[in-house]
Each structure stands twice: as structure tokens, then as C-alpha cells.
Design an enzyme around this catalytic site. Structure first.
Site, PDB file in Angstrom:
ATOM      1  CG  HIS A 222      -1.862   0.856   1.425  1.00 47.08           C
ATOM      2  ND1 HIS A 222      -2.131   1.644   0.282  1.00 47.08           N
ATOM      3  CD2 HIS A 222      -2.897   1.358   2.218  1.00 47.08           C
ATOM      4  CE1 HIS A 222      -3.434   2.413   0.737  1.00 47.08           C
ATOM      5  NE2 HIS A 222      -3.686   2.350   1.965  1.00 47.08           N
ATOM      6  CG  HIS A 261      -4.348   0.691  -8.598  1.00 48.92           C
ATOM      7  ND1 HIS A 261      -5.643   0.763  -8.214  1.00 48.92           N
ATOM      8  CD2 HIS A 261      -3.761   1.411  -7.602  1.00 48.92           C
ATOM      9  CE1 HIS A 261      -6.011   1.466  -7.322  1.00 48.92           C
ATOM     10  NE2 HIS A 261      -4.809   1.989  -6.657  1.00 48.92           N
ATOM     11  CG  ASP A 312       3.272   4.198  -4.321  1.00 49.04           C
ATOM     12  OD1 ASP A 312       3.600   5.159  -3.488  1.00 49.04           O
ATOM     13  OD2 ASP A 312       2.563   3.379  -3.857  1.00 49.04           O
TER      14      ASP A 312
HETATM   15  N1  ACO Z   1       4.621  -6.611 -10.647  1.00 47.70           N
HETATM   16  C1  ACO Z   1       4.512  -7.857 -11.280  1.00 47.70           C
HETATM   17  N2  ACO Z   1       3.355  -8.507 -11.321  1.00 47.70           N
HETATM   18  C2  ACO Z   1       2.259  -7.948 -10.801  1.00 47.70           C
HETATM   19  C3  ACO Z   1       2.413  -6.836 -10.473  1.00 47.70           C
HETATM   20  C4  ACO Z   1       3.617  -6.240 -10.164  1.00 47.70           C
HETATM   21  N3  ACO Z   1       3.733  -4.947  -9.553  1.00 47.70           N
HETATM   22  N4  ACO Z   1       1.273  -6.356  -9.955  1.00 47.70           N
HETATM   23  C5  ACO Z   1       0.268  -7.335 -10.145  1.00 47.70           C
HETATM   24  N5  ACO Z   1       1.086  -8.271 -10.624  1.00 47.70           N
HETATM   25  C6  ACO Z   1       0.562  -9.590 -11.219  1.00 47.70           C
HETATM   26  C7  ACO Z   1       0.345 -10.618 -10.071  1.00 47.70           C
HETATM   27  O1  ACO Z   1       1.761 -11.584 -10.017  1.00 47.70           O
HETATM   28  C8  ACO Z   1      -0.639 -11.354 -10.463  1.00 47.70           C
HETATM   29  O2  ACO Z   1      -0.087 -12.252 -11.830  1.00 47.70           O
HETATM   30  P1  ACO Z   1      -0.527 -13.762 -11.719  1.00 47.70           P
HETATM   31  O3  ACO Z   1      -2.075 -13.782 -12.024  1.00 47.70           O
HETATM   32  O4  ACO Z   1       0.171 -14.485 -12.802  1.00 47.70           O
HETATM   33  O5  ACO Z   1      -0.150 -14.619 -10.452  1.00 47.70           O
HETATM   34  C9  ACO Z   1      -1.491 -10.470 -11.357  1.00 47.70           C
HETATM   35  O6  ACO Z   1      -0.817  -9.351 -11.740  1.00 47.70           O
HETATM   36  C10 ACO Z   1      -2.698  -9.990 -10.514  1.00 47.70           C
HETATM   37  O7  ACO Z   1      -2.197  -9.575  -9.306  1.00 47.70           O
HETATM   38  P2  ACO Z   1      -2.955  -9.244  -8.049  1.00 47.70           P
HETATM   39  O8  ACO Z   1      -2.064  -9.406  -6.835  1.00 47.70           O
HETATM   40  O9  ACO Z   1      -4.161 -10.459  -7.833  1.00 47.70           O
HETATM   41  O10 ACO Z   1      -3.817  -7.948  -8.164  1.00 47.70           O
HETATM   42  P3  ACO Z   1      -4.028  -7.006  -6.954  1.00 47.70           P
HETATM   43  O11 ACO Z   1      -5.424  -6.276  -7.623  1.00 47.70           O
HETATM   44  O12 ACO Z   1      -4.614  -7.990  -5.776  1.00 47.70           O
HETATM   45  O13 ACO Z   1      -2.782  -6.163  -6.647  1.00 47.70           O
HETATM   46  C11 ACO Z   1      -1.428  -4.434  -5.991  1.00 47.70           C
HETATM   47  C12 ACO Z   1      -2.787  -4.806  -6.825  1.00 47.70           C
HETATM   48  C13 ACO Z   1      -1.192  -4.967  -4.743  1.00 47.70           C
HETATM   49  C14 ACO Z   1      -1.164  -2.949  -6.098  1.00 47.70           C
HETATM   50  C15 ACO Z   1      -0.417  -5.045  -6.968  1.00 47.70           C
HETATM   51  O14 ACO Z   1      -0.410  -4.619  -8.262  1.00 47.70           O
HETATM   52  C16 ACO Z   1       1.069  -4.916  -6.698  1.00 47.70           C
HETATM   53  O15 ACO Z   1       1.606  -5.725  -5.584  1.00 47.70           O
HETATM   54  N6  ACO Z   1       1.777  -3.904  -6.990  1.00 47.70           N
HETATM   55  C17 ACO Z   1       3.219  -3.509  -6.619  1.00 47.70           C
HETATM   56  C18 ACO Z   1       3.007  -2.810  -4.956  1.00 47.70           C
HETATM   57  C19 ACO Z   1       2.597  -1.339  -5.488  1.00 47.70           C
HETATM   58  O16 ACO Z   1       2.877  -0.566  -6.274  1.00 47.70           O
HETATM   59  N7  ACO Z   1       1.662  -0.865  -4.562  1.00 47.70           N
HETATM   60  C20 ACO Z   1       1.271   0.526  -4.606  1.00 47.70           C
HETATM   61  C21 ACO Z   1      -0.175   0.570  -4.982  1.00 47.70           C
HETATM   62  S1  ACO Z   1      -0.861   2.007  -5.201  1.00 47.70           S
HETATM   63  C22 ACO Z   1      -1.043   2.456  -3.653  1.00 47.70           C
HETATM   64  O17 ACO Z   1      -1.260   1.760  -2.676  1.00 47.70           O
HETATM   65  C23 ACO Z   1      -0.894   3.975  -3.230  1.00 47.70           C
END
Ligand code: ACO
Length: 376
Positions: A222, A261, A312
Site C-alpha cells: 500500500h 493497481h 508510487d
Molecule cells: N509486478 C509484477 N506482477 C504484478 C504486479 C507487479 N507490480 N502487480 C500485479 N502483478 C501480477 C500478479 O503477479 C498477478 O499475476 P498472476 O495472475 O500471474 O499471479 C496479477 O498481476 C494480479 O495480481 P494481484 O496481486 O491479484 O492484483 P491485486 O489487484 O491484488 O494487486 C497490487 C494490486 C497489490 C497494487 C499489485 O499490483 C502490486 O503488488 N503492485 C506492486 C505494489 C505497489 O506498487 N503498490 C502500490 C499500489 S498504489 C497505492 O496503494 C498507493
């Protein structure tokens, strides 16, 4: 056992509240505060105007804005006993833990503001005004500098920078921070705001709700992602290594921070705006290294995974160029999002209903009770 509906893991797409404060169109990449597009607010407004908007539902007149600015200036000083307490906390502590402890402790000194209900607007103003002071009180001790003065002539953005940098920020730095504060001020039912609303829905007080939210924001999925983005840039080092480093991470199924996201299926509009600020601040410093590295990382991640940047990705580069230490990035986020948390808590008090979802039970049933002496 009676059937329970299927679980939406992570509460994805579950509609859990009505709100007038913030709307995200994840397909179009639009973010709206109280009817106003974030692009207009970031270009033309200030954090103080947005504070008025989110708390009172309308942009302020000049007189209302002047009143709110004066109020913030008045509310910047910490009770001396709390300032002394912060000075006794370990300097090695995570600044988010300091913030959480300080907000929780502040409630002990301000029983009036902690009473839940409409009067909590006083507490909301107090928390927005004082978070930079808490961060300055802690951080300046780490770098052996005197605690900040209230500096009533400074905007909240300039005051936050003054607290963290112990110097006068330039106009460009203050404007960059003001835009960052506007962009981070609210984001509908993100995890920390949801936790604030859950706490408020029990009719607990505003300071408890904000304490819950700070703990939730601390997590790297987050609030902590921009700090990790800067670690990635350090690891990459130069533009020609970006492709190799990012691909190796993806091959190991590591997440690339600053991408993806839950709600946006296209580029986060906040990332679009901060990309420009990363370039602007970089140009003013004669240092476009971060900007160029990030552009390259963006290209590779989009090509390999189809993922778009979130807020971010570029924020850390702006903060770094201004001179903010990396472990203060999430606290800076909190200094902005506290506005959204408090607006949502006030809304929750108005539309109060206890938030209490149900879980699908997947454990055993009807186990025979085994007395302690017979267990092994
Ligand atoms: N890098 C690589 N792969 C990713 C990323 C990423 N940043 N984000 C999502 N994916 C992939 C996952 O591995 C998954 O792949 P799979 O289906 O092959 O396993 C797929 O995309 C879906 O991912 P989820 O975790 O189910 O997506 P969710 O909606 O739950 O997650 C999140 C959203 C937590 C923001 C995610 O994109 C992430 O971890 N991003 C990196 C952390 C980040 O930048 N956080 C800031 C968010 S903005 C904020 O809070 C201010």
C-alpha cells in the site's frame, strides 16, 4: 452447515459503502474528488483548498481559505509533554511507527477532539496540521537539528518540507509537494481508508481511526511501494541495465513496485501527473537520471506484463530529488492521506452503520472435546 455466498478474496469489486468524497473510474483512468477531476485540482488548486473540498463538500471562497490556513497554522504545535515523549523514542524506529504512536498519544491530550461525531472536524484539522510537526520532531533529532517552529506563513506543503529538510524550500519544491499532497489526499476505499472507516463504524473516535489507518498504510503493498521503487533504481544503476534487471525479477515472479493497481486497468492519472513533476524537478536539478531510468522500466514492464504505473512509480523520484530521506516517503503519504481518512471518518459518522462482514467457514465441525490430560 448453511451455505454462505462465495468469497471475494481481497474484497475485490465488493461495494462496501456509499461516498460523495471520491470516485475512481478504473477503466477510463479518472479520479474525481467531490465532482472535480484530479487533473484540474492538481494543476489549479492547493492542498488547503482540497482539504476544504473534502471536509465541507465544496471549494472554499477566499475568506474560507484564509480562515482554514490560519487554523492550520494555529494547530501545528505539539503539547510539550508529547514532544518530549517523541524525543525519548528510539531514533532507529520506523517513522511510521513513530507517527502511529504519536497520533495515538496525542488523543490522550485532546479529549474534546476525540469525541466521535460532527465535532470531530476540529480533530480532523488538528491531525492534518500536526502530522508534519510530528515527523519534523522525530526526524530532526535523528539528524541532530533543532525541532521545527510553527512557521504560520508557510502553506502545509512548504511547512512539511521545512519540517523534513530543516531549510526553506524553493517555490518549485513547494509546488511539487503541494501537487503530491493533492494527488495522495484520497482514493476511495483503499485499504487504509477502509480500516479508518471500520474503526469509526464502531463509534470509536477519530484519533483511533487514524491510528488504525497509519498501521494499514505502513505495508509495502500500500504505502511502502515508492521506497522500494528507489531501491530498484539503485539496483538497476544505469538505463542500459534496466531491461536485464526487470526481466530477471519478473522471471523470479517478483513484483515490480509502482506497477499494477486493484482498481485502475489503465494508467493511474496520478502517475501521469507525477511523471511530469519528476521530469520538471529533475530538470531544475540538472539530473534526469531517475526520470530516464523510470521511463525505461515502464517500457519493459508494460511490454513484458502489460502493467501500467501507479502513483508510487514517480513520487519517490520527486521526493528524493528534493532531498527527503527514503524512510520518510510513506510518512509523507500519511501527511496527505490523513485528509482523506478524516473526511471518510466524518462521512462514516453521518451515515453510521457498523461494518461487520461475514467469513466463509472452512474449518472442522462437531469435533468431540478431548480433556487436556488425554491430548497428545
Ligand atoms: N509486478 C509484477 N506482477 C504484478 C504486479 C507487479 N507490480 N502487480 C500485479 N502483478 C501480477 C500478479 O503477479 C498477478 O499475476 P498472476 O495472475 O500471474 O499471479 C496479477 O498481476 C494480479 O495480481 P494481484 O496481486 O491479484 O492484483 P491485486 O489487484 O491484488 O494487486 C497490487 C494490486 C497489490 C497494487 C499489485 O499490483 C502490486 O503488488 N503492485 C506492486 C505494489 C505497489 O506498487 N503498490 C502500490 C499500489 S498504489 C497505492 O496503494 C498507493
Amino acid at each position: 452447515m448453511p451455505a454462505t455466498p462465495e468469497v471475494q478474496t481481497g474484497l475485490e469489486d465488493v461495494v462496501a459503502a456509499t461516498t460523495r468524497i471520491c470516485f475512481i473510474d478504473g477503466k477510463q483512468g479518472r479520479l474525481i474528488y467531490e465532482g472535480y477531476d484530479i487533473r484540474d485540482l492538481a494543476a489549479r488548486s492547493t492542498f488547503e483548498e482540497v482539504a476544504h473540498l473534502l471536509w465541507y463538500g465544496r471549494l472554499p471562497t477566499s475568506a474560507q481559505l484564509a480562515e482554514l490556513k490560519a487554523r492550520f497554522a494555529e494547530l501545528r504545535t505539539l503539547p510539550s509533554a508529547l514532544a518530549e515523549r517523541i524525543d525519548t523514542l528510539p531514533i532507529s524506529a520506523n517513522p511510521m511507527d513513530i507517527l502511529r504512536t504519536a497520533v495515538s498519544s496525542l488523543a490522550l491530550f485532546e479529549p474534546e477532539e476525540t469525541r466521535p461525531g460532527p465535532s470531530s472536524i476540529g480533530g480532523a484539522q488538528r491531525l492534518v496540521a500536526v502530522l508534519p510537526t510530528i515527523l519534523g520532531q522525530f526526524h530532526r533529532r535523528r539528524v541532530r537539528r533543532p525541532a521545527p517552529e510553527p512557521r504560520p506563513e508557510l502553506s502545509q506543503a512548504a511547512y512539511l518540507l521545512y519540517c523534513l529538510l530543516d531549510r526553506e524550500p524553493t517555490e518549485l519544491e513547494s509546488r511539487a509537494m503541494d501537487v503530491a499532497l493533492v494527488l495522495h489526499a484520497d482514493h476511495e476505499l483503499n485499504a487504509s481508508t477502509f480500516s479508518a472507516r471500520v474503526t469509526a463504524s464502531t463509534l470509536s473516535d477519530l484519533y483511533s481511526a487514524v491510528t488504525s489507518a497509519i498501521g494499514t498504510l505502513k505495508g509495502p503493498l500500500h504505502g511502502g511501494a515508492n521506497e522500494r521503487v528507489m531501491e530498484l533504481l539503485d539496483e538497476i544503476g544505469s538505463v542500459d541495465r534496466a531491461e536485464e534487471v526487470v526481466k530477471a525479477k519478473l522471471a523470479r515472479h517478483e513484483r515490480i513496485m509502482g506497477f499494477g493497481h486493484r482498481v485502475y486497468k489503465v494508467e493511474d492519472p496520478r502517475a501521469t501527473i507525477l511523471r511530469e513533476w519528476s521530469r520538471k524537478v529533475g530538470e531544475s536539478r540538472g539530473n534526469l537520471r531517475y526520470y530516464e531510468l523510470l521511463r525505461r522500466v515502464e517500457e519493459v514492464v508494460h511490454r513484458e506484463k502489460g502493467l501500467y504505473p501507479n502513483v508510487d512509480l514517480y513520487s519517490g523520484s520527486v521526493y528524493s530529488l528534493i532531498g527527503i530521506p527514503h524512510d520518510l516517503f510513506t510518512p509523507v503519504f500519511a501527511a496527505s492521506r490523513v485528509l482523506g481518512w478524516t473526511a471518510h471518518v466524518l462521512e462514516e459518522y453521518r451515515d453510521l452503520r457498523l461494518i461487520r462482514p461475514v467469513a466463509k467457514y472452512v474449518g472442522a465441525l462437531d469435533l468431540p472435546y478431548v480433556p487436556i490430560g488425554e491430548r497428545h
